[in-house]
Scaffold this motif. Sequence first.
Motif, PDB file in Angstrom:
ATOM      1  N   CYS A 100      43.998  39.608  50.972  1.00  0.00           N
ATOM      2  CA  CYS A 100      44.882  39.407  52.125  1.00  0.00           C
ATOM      3  C   CYS A 100      44.085  39.249  53.425  1.00  0.00           C
ATOM      4  O   CYS A 100      44.460  39.785  54.470  1.00  0.00           O
ATOM      5  N   GLY A 101      42.974  38.534  53.338  1.00  0.00           N
ATOM      6  CA  GLY A 101      42.157  38.260  54.517  1.00  0.00           C
ATOM      7  C   GLY A 101      41.148  39.329  54.875  1.00  0.00           C
ATOM      8  O   GLY A 101      40.394  39.177  55.836  1.00  0.00           O
ATOM      9  N   HIS A 102      41.079  40.418  54.106  1.00  0.00           N
ATOM     10  CA  HIS A 102      40.152  41.512  54.380  1.00  0.00           C
ATOM     11  C   HIS A 102      38.983  41.467  53.395  1.00  0.00           C
ATOM     12  O   HIS A 102      39.192  41.529  52.177  1.00  0.00           O
ATOM     13  N   ASP A 103      37.770  41.390  53.907  1.00  0.00           N
ATOM     14  CA  ASP A 103      36.577  41.396  53.072  1.00  0.00           C
ATOM     15  C   ASP A 103      36.403  42.782  52.456  1.00  0.00           C
ATOM     16  O   ASP A 103      36.451  43.800  53.157  1.00  0.00           O
ATOM     17  N   VAL A 104      36.198  42.831  51.137  1.00  0.00           N
ATOM     18  CA  VAL A 104      36.170  44.121  50.447  1.00  0.00           C
ATOM     19  C   VAL A 104      34.931  44.949  50.796  1.00  0.00           C
ATOM     20  O   VAL A 104      34.924  46.160  50.568  1.00  0.00           O
ATOM     21  N   ILE A 105      33.891  44.315  51.343  1.00  0.00           N
ATOM     22  CA  ILE A 105      32.694  45.051  51.744  1.00  0.00           C
ATOM     23  C   ILE A 105      32.772  45.452  53.215  1.00  0.00           C
ATOM     24  O   ILE A 105      32.529  46.606  53.578  1.00  0.00           O
ATOM     25  N   ARG A 106      33.146  44.516  54.086  1.00  0.00           N
ATOM     26  CA  ARG A 106      33.178  44.811  55.522  1.00  0.00           C
ATOM     27  C   ARG A 106      34.423  45.601  55.937  1.00  0.00           C
ATOM     28  O   ARG A 106      34.391  46.357  56.898  1.00  0.00           O
ATOM     29  N   GLU A 107      35.535  45.404  55.218  1.00  0.00           N
ATOM     30  CA  GLU A 107      36.779  46.104  55.548  1.00  0.00           C
ATOM     31  C   GLU A 107      37.368  46.748  54.287  1.00  0.00           C
ATOM     32  O   GLU A 107      38.472  46.414  53.869  1.00  0.00           O
ATOM     33  N   PRO A 108      36.635  47.666  53.674  1.00  0.00           N
ATOM     34  CA  PRO A 108      37.083  48.196  52.378  1.00  0.00           C
ATOM     35  C   PRO A 108      38.421  48.915  52.426  1.00  0.00           C
ATOM     36  O   PRO A 108      39.247  48.754  51.528  1.00  0.00           O
TER      37      PRO A 108
END
Length: 309
Positions: free
Chosen positions: A61-69
């Motif tokens: 949903c537009g959220h990077d799993v590393i930068r915005e876990p």
Amino acid sequence: MLVTEALTKRFATLTAVQDLTLRVEPGEVLGFLGPNGAGKSTTMKMITGFLAPTSGTANVCGHDVIREPAAARRKLGYLPEGAPAWGEMVPAAFLRFMADIRGVKGAERARRIDAVVDQLQLASVLQQPIATLSKGFKRRVGLAQALLHDPPVLIMDEPTDGLDPNQKHHVRSLIREIAAEKTIVISTHILEEVESVCTRAVIISGGHLLADDTPAGLLTRSRYRDAVQVTLREPDTSAREALAALPGVRDVEIAADGQTLTVLGEDGLATATRVRELCSERGWRVEALRAEGGRLDDVFRDITRSEAA
């Protein structure tokens, strides 16, 4: 809703996933297929944040799993392989605990717990220690916690593993019911599940993406597409040769019982008509005759065998 770009994971000298690029849209139910060790679970663990990719990216949903876990995980429901849970807890306490972790509070917490208990038919085991539950009920408790916060993206690793036929039917119906408002990824080795609930299927092997199509599209690759299966009441040694001589027939396979023959033709309905006419002409008594639309397991084997070779 879910995007991976050149997603790669290496463990020392082993490359488990190599340059995997996927885009999953709202309302899609994606079947994620591959032989054991293909990289399916590793991919799911990277998307859900349990494993960090060696390279590449995954977005929920537009959220990077590393930068915005944390933001990515809020949008995810995850049913891992084996549905791990604390065995000493009862499902009622487990679901309350998971709701608290997810930040679901007060009246909303009670409403969501009641909803998933009803959806997964868990009322009869709510006060029974999870360790004492059957494999099927453990699976349903795991699925309940994945749905608890009503996530827009749902990832499930073998969701019907261990369920009896009635329970499988119930879970598949539930998946179809919620699919319109969610993006769902299902890792499974049960190919009938893909045909039953998935709108799209990908096949990976050795960490590589080998096929990406609808289940119907994959079936067009089957050598049994437009085949006709006929079962005779008594074996006839001349049947295979006679059927093979029909126009448009590529081959005829015969079962060990000598009574069931699969005629590989170019047009299922036309071939079925010719087979029926031949049976009548030869005086063969027919137990059953049907046209096939293809076999997904046949396609799966062909694609994964090619990669192994």
